[in-house]
Scaffold this motif. Structure first.
Motif, PDB file in Angstrom:
ATOM      1  N   PHE A 131       0.844  -1.206   0.000  1.00 59.41           N
ATOM      2  CA  PHE A 131       0.000   0.000   0.000  1.00 59.41           C
ATOM      3  C   PHE A 131       0.876   1.251   0.000  1.00 59.41           C
ATOM      4  N   TRP A 135       0.448   3.578  -3.166  1.00 60.06           N
ATOM      5  CA  TRP A 135      -0.314   4.812  -2.992  1.00 60.06           C
ATOM      6  C   TRP A 135       0.197   5.689  -1.866  1.00 60.06           C
ATOM      7  N   THR A 137       0.320   5.063   1.189  1.00 62.52           N
ATOM      8  CA  THR A 137      -0.484   4.933   2.400  1.00 62.52           C
ATOM      9  C   THR A 137       0.467   4.684   3.573  1.00 62.52           C
ATOM     10  N   THR A 142      -1.335   1.497   8.741  1.00 64.31           N
ATOM     11  CA  THR A 142      -2.012   0.324   8.187  1.00 64.31           C
ATOM     12  C   THR A 142      -1.518  -0.971   8.825  1.00 64.31           C
ATOM     13  N   LEU A 145      -3.326  -1.297  12.014  1.00 67.89           N
ATOM     14  CA  LEU A 145      -4.758  -1.540  11.847  1.00 67.89           C
ATOM     15  C   LEU A 145      -5.036  -2.945  11.313  1.00 67.89           C
ATOM     16  N   ALA A 149      -7.167  -5.676  13.232  1.00 65.30           N
ATOM     17  CA  ALA A 149      -8.350  -6.284  12.625  1.00 65.30           C
ATOM     18  C   ALA A 149      -8.245  -7.802  12.641  1.00 65.30           C
TER      19      ALA A 149
ATOM     20  N   LEU B  28       0.551  14.270  13.873  1.00 63.59           N
ATOM     21  CA  LEU B  28      -0.410  13.181  13.806  1.00 63.59           C
ATOM     22  C   LEU B  28      -0.454  12.528  15.191  1.00 63.59           C
ATOM     23  N   ILE B  30      -1.344   9.885  17.379  1.00 65.11           N
ATOM     24  CA  ILE B  30      -1.880   8.529  17.401  1.00 65.11           C
ATOM     25  C   ILE B  30      -2.229   8.092  18.820  1.00 65.11           C
ATOM     26  N   TRP B 223      -8.755   5.237  17.248  1.00 67.00           N
ATOM     27  CA  TRP B 223      -8.153   5.035  15.924  1.00 67.00           C
ATOM     28  C   TRP B 223      -9.123   5.456  14.832  1.00 67.00           C
ATOM     29  N   LEU B 226      -9.080   9.047  14.515  1.00 65.66           N
ATOM     30  CA  LEU B 226      -7.898   9.462  13.768  1.00 65.66           C
ATOM     31  C   LEU B 226      -8.153   9.392  12.264  1.00 65.66           C
ATOM     32  N   TYR B 230      -8.533  12.024   8.186  1.00 66.68           N
ATOM     33  CA  TYR B 230      -8.104  11.851   6.802  1.00 66.68           C
ATOM     34  C   TYR B 230      -9.298  11.744   5.876  1.00 66.68           C
ATOM     35  N   TYR B 272     -11.518  -1.632  12.701  1.00 68.12           N
ATOM     36  CA  TYR B 272     -10.181  -1.602  12.118  1.00 68.12           C
ATOM     37  C   TYR B 272     -10.230  -1.908  10.632  1.00 68.12           C
ATOM     38  N   THR B 275     -11.541   1.117   8.952  1.00 70.00           N
ATOM     39  CA  THR B 275     -10.545   2.174   8.990  1.00 70.00           C
ATOM     40  C   THR B 275      -9.458   1.954   7.946  1.00 70.00           C
ATOM     41  N   VAL B 276      -8.975   0.727   7.878  1.00 71.98           N
ATOM     42  CA  VAL B 276      -7.867   0.479   6.961  1.00 71.98           C
ATOM     43  C   VAL B 276      -8.347   0.595   5.517  1.00 71.98           C
ATOM     44  N   MET B 279      -8.592   4.275   4.753  1.00 68.38           N
ATOM     45  CA  MET B 279      -7.274   4.894   4.558  1.00 68.38           C
ATOM     46  C   MET B 279      -6.688   4.555   3.204  1.00 68.38           C
ATOM     47  N   VAL B 280      -6.773   3.273   2.851  1.00 70.67           N
ATOM     48  CA  VAL B 280      -6.171   2.842   1.584  1.00 70.67           C
ATOM     49  C   VAL B 280      -6.894   3.503   0.414  1.00 70.67           C
ATOM     50  N   SER B 283      -5.981   7.218   0.258  1.00 74.58           N
ATOM     51  CA  SER B 283      -4.651   7.523  -0.278  1.00 74.58           C
ATOM     52  C   SER B 283      -4.558   7.166  -1.754  1.00 74.58           C
ATOM     53  N   ALA B 284      -5.296   6.122  -2.182  1.00 73.42           N
ATOM     54  CA  ALA B 284      -5.281   5.757  -3.597  1.00 73.42           C
ATOM     55  C   ALA B 284      -5.921   6.863  -4.432  1.00 73.42           C
ATOM     56  N   ARG B 286      -6.279  10.052  -3.529  1.00 70.61           N
ATOM     57  CA  ARG B 286      -5.435  11.238  -3.467  1.00 70.61           C
ATOM     58  C   ARG B 286      -4.234  11.083  -4.394  1.00 70.61           C
ATOM     59  N   HIS B 287      -3.706   9.848  -4.409  1.00 77.81           N
ATOM     60  CA  HIS B 287      -2.524   9.573  -5.218  1.00 77.81           C
ATOM     61  C   HIS B 287      -2.821   9.798  -6.694  1.00 77.81           C
TER      62      HIS B 287
END
Lengths: 359, 296
Positions: A131, A135, A137, A142, A145, A149, B28, B30, B223, B226, B230, B272, B275-276, B279-280, B283-284, B286-287
């Motif tokens: 990731f 990207w 990330t 991650t 997380l 999970a 950030l 955490i 989390w 947090l 984003y 979780y 959340t993950v 996030m992925v 960011s993908a 945004r990327h």
């Protein structure tokens, strides 16, 4: 995002270790009904018989592997905070594989179970690396997380579908006798995995400091922009270190099943990932520095375990010690604050220090 | 279901807003999870001993801010790695709370007190005839209204005050601030303490809504808070929407539990997983956006 690789300063390490011992003593005094006995058990318990001694050395094995896993990631400038989950995943996969390949000969069966566990953990950690590679990330978050999970799901599998009906414990069935690793110091749980752990440490040292790839690995960790400018394929040094970090955590998990407990117990990995991080930080992310750091941590850990007879705070104690170590170990301004502080105390006492001149 | 969602949303939102302030200042944080846990514990203990929810919540805010201050001293003044320090705060909360709880009440587990005041709800004195609108607007506990109010307040602070402007420039261009003769560290410290205020209050709401303290009562909500930062594109309104989406997802999954019989433990991993994924995906997106921008 540049955050560099966290490496403890020597002053930080010394202060952190002193603080860790102080916190332990204070907590034992407050929290135990028999503080003197608890403190004695804490400091001398690990050496009182072969059982405790062997288990302490076995704890050392686990800490070396998880510490190396964290350290190698740090060296490449990536963070693997999912160690706890990776250890857990590897343990379950190893246990399932070992129970499935009962007809294989011992070396083949062990190799299969070990490989399966290590691969599963490497893939879990590698996912975060992927990731980040694809990207950008943040792998720090991650990896944590993904581990968080997967832990409840593995908990469920051990308690539910994979549970051993013959046992009262919440555990997978015990693996076949033939696939168990040789024990070294009975009646303790110390097994030959320690030799592998030491070999891995030596290998990691050689790889990191005596090969071109190791040089590129470290350079990426020190300054990724510079490394990219120098023509290094920095993407690879994000992905591969994460996967290898996962693999080492996985090795710790597989050894837990093949050598230590012969089954995957529910929740056994709690705190293992954080311990690995602490060890890597104390060892300044150096493969050989990890060894003494793991030794100190194994001692603290097994000390608090023998003190469990006198206090109910092993888990909390370990957690708080980790927190204190984390606070102090990467402190960059401690070396500059500490002399100033001692000078101020010295001035108050009317002593003039000779090493003036630094400001 | 919406009533439930809003109730679940409030603590996440308030903690997320706090985290947003420190994120905009370039930190950030955490440790939201640990700060929330501290807030929850403090709120229950103080509310139970004083009988006042207001005092309990205030104490939780102070406790969160104090712990955040410790975080800022260690990370800014001692120069410790900010992520490692944040983890340390989480670990400290996890370890110290059971210890303190056991010293005070003789148990590391559930803290339930008799005569615990419950969080007041806003009810109308008269009948309001439009059912859906009524459900959406009224009948929630006061934390829900507080969280909406705080969203507006955070927006105002960030975008309509000189302090907010300076806070944002600490995160985006600290050197410019330094050239103007200001110290970025000062603003970072304030932002971190404010995130402690938010997380402490969020944790307080979480516990006061239930009226008990459970071990690991936050169970990953710090989390999630947090990640709402984003997911909400680092804006107060965005955090509000993201927090609501998470709360709604949680409500749905709880409702689904009765239908598809998901095991309880597996449900624990849901925050979780969500959340993950968030996030992925974020960011993908945004990327690819950044790449398009670059090629233009």
């Amino acid at each position: 995002m540049s955050r560099g690789s966290p490496r403890g300063s020597f002053a930080g390490i010394a202060i952190a270790l002193i603080a860790a011992v102080l916190v332990t003593v204070v907590m034992l005094v407050i929290g135990s009904r028999t503080p003197q006995a608890a403190i004695r058990a804490f400091f001398f318990g690990p050496f009182s018989n072969t059982y405790y001694l062997g288990n302490m050395i076995n704890g050392f094995t686990v800490l070396v592997l998880t510490g190396l896993g964290a350290a190698l990631a740090f060296r490449a400038g990536v963070f693997n905070l999912g160690g706890e989950g990776q250890v857990y995943i590897a343990a379950v996969v190893t246990a399932v594989t070992a129970n499935a390949v009962t007809h294989a000969s011992a070396p083949v069966g062990i190799a299969l179970a070990l490989t399966a566990g290590v691969l599963a953990a490497a893939m879990t950690a590698g996912l975060s690396g992927l990731f980040r590679f694809l990207w950008d990330t943040d792998e720090l978050i991650t990896s944590f997380l993904i581990a968080s999970a997967s832990i409840p799901i593995i908990d469920y599998m051990i308690v539910g579908p994979l549970n051993d009906p013959a046992s009262n414990l919440l555990t997978t069935p015990r693996i076949p006798e033939a696939l168990r690793l040789l024990r070294i110091l009975p009646p303790s749980r110390l097994h030959i995995g320690i030799i592998a752990a030491l070999a891995v440490a030596a290998l990691a040292y050689f790889l990191l400091f005596h090969t071109v790839r190791g040089y590129e690995w470290r350079l990426t960790g020190l300054n990724i922009e510079f490394a990219r400018y120098g023509g290094i394929n920095t993407g690879m040094y994000i992905l591969v270190p994460m996967a290898i970090s996962g693999a080492l955590h996985g090795l710790a998990g597989s050894f837990h099943v093949l050598g230590t407990h012969h089954a995957a117990l529910v929740g056994f990995s709690a705190g293992l990932g954080w311990n690995g991080l602490a060890v890597a930080l104390i060892g300044r992310s150096h493969p050989l520095g990890v060894l003494p750091a793991a030794m100190v941590f194994a001692y603290l850990q097994s000390g608090s375990r023998t003190a469990i007879l006198h206090t109910e705070f092993t888990f909390e104690l370990a957690t708080i010690i980790q927190a204190v170590v984390f606070f102090i170990i990467t402190a960059q301004h401690l070396p500059s604050i500490a002399p100033r502080f001692t000078r101020r105390i010295g001035a108050r006492l009317g002593i003039r220090s000779n090493n003036g001149g630094e400001s | 279901m919406i009533v439930n969602s809003l109730g679940i949303m409030a603590p996440i939102l308030i903690a997320g807003l706090g985290g947003l302030l420190s994120e905009r200042a370039g930190v950030l944080n955490i440790s939201l999870e640990g700060l929330m846990l501290t807030g929850a514990f403090t709120a229950i203990v103080v509310t139970a001993s004083t009988g006042s929810i207001l005092l309990g919540a205030t104490a939780a805010v102070i406790a969160g801010a104090a712990l955040a201050l410790v975080f800022s001293i260690i990370s800014i003044d001692l120069g410790s790695n900010i992520f490692i320090t944040g983890l340390g705060i989480n670990l400290l909360a996890q370890g110290a709370i059971p210890f303190i709880s056991n010293q005070m009440f003789g148990t590391k587990g559930v803290l339930r007190f008799a005569e615990m005041p419950i969080l007041p709800r806003l009810e109308l004195a008269f009948e309001f005839r439009v059912p859906l609108v009524h459900d959406f607007l009224f009948g929630h506990h006061i934390g829900v209204y507080l969280s909406i109010l705080l969203t507006a307040l955070t927006w105002f602070l960030l975008y309509r005050t000189g302090f907010g402007l300076r806070l944002r420039s600490v995160g985006s261009n600290p050197e410019a601030l330094r050239l103007r003769g200001l110290t970025p560290e000062h603003y970072k410290r304030i932002a971190i303490v404010l995130s402690g205020v938010g997380a402490g209050l969020g944790g307080a709401l979480l516990a006061l809504r239930l009226g008990v303290y459970l071990p690991n009562i936050t169970s990953g909500r710090g989390w999630i808070a947090l990640v709402t930062i984003y997911l909400g594109y680092r804006r107060p309104g965005g955090v509000l929407i993201a927090a609501f989406v998470f709360a709604f997802a949680e409500t749905v999954s709880m409702a689904a539990q009765g239908v598809v019989a998901l095991p309880n433990t597996v449900l624990l991993s849901l925050p979780y997983v969500l959340t993950v994924i968030a996030m992925v995906v974020y960011s993908a997106v945004r990327h690819s956006g950044a790449r398009r921008h670059y090629s233009r």
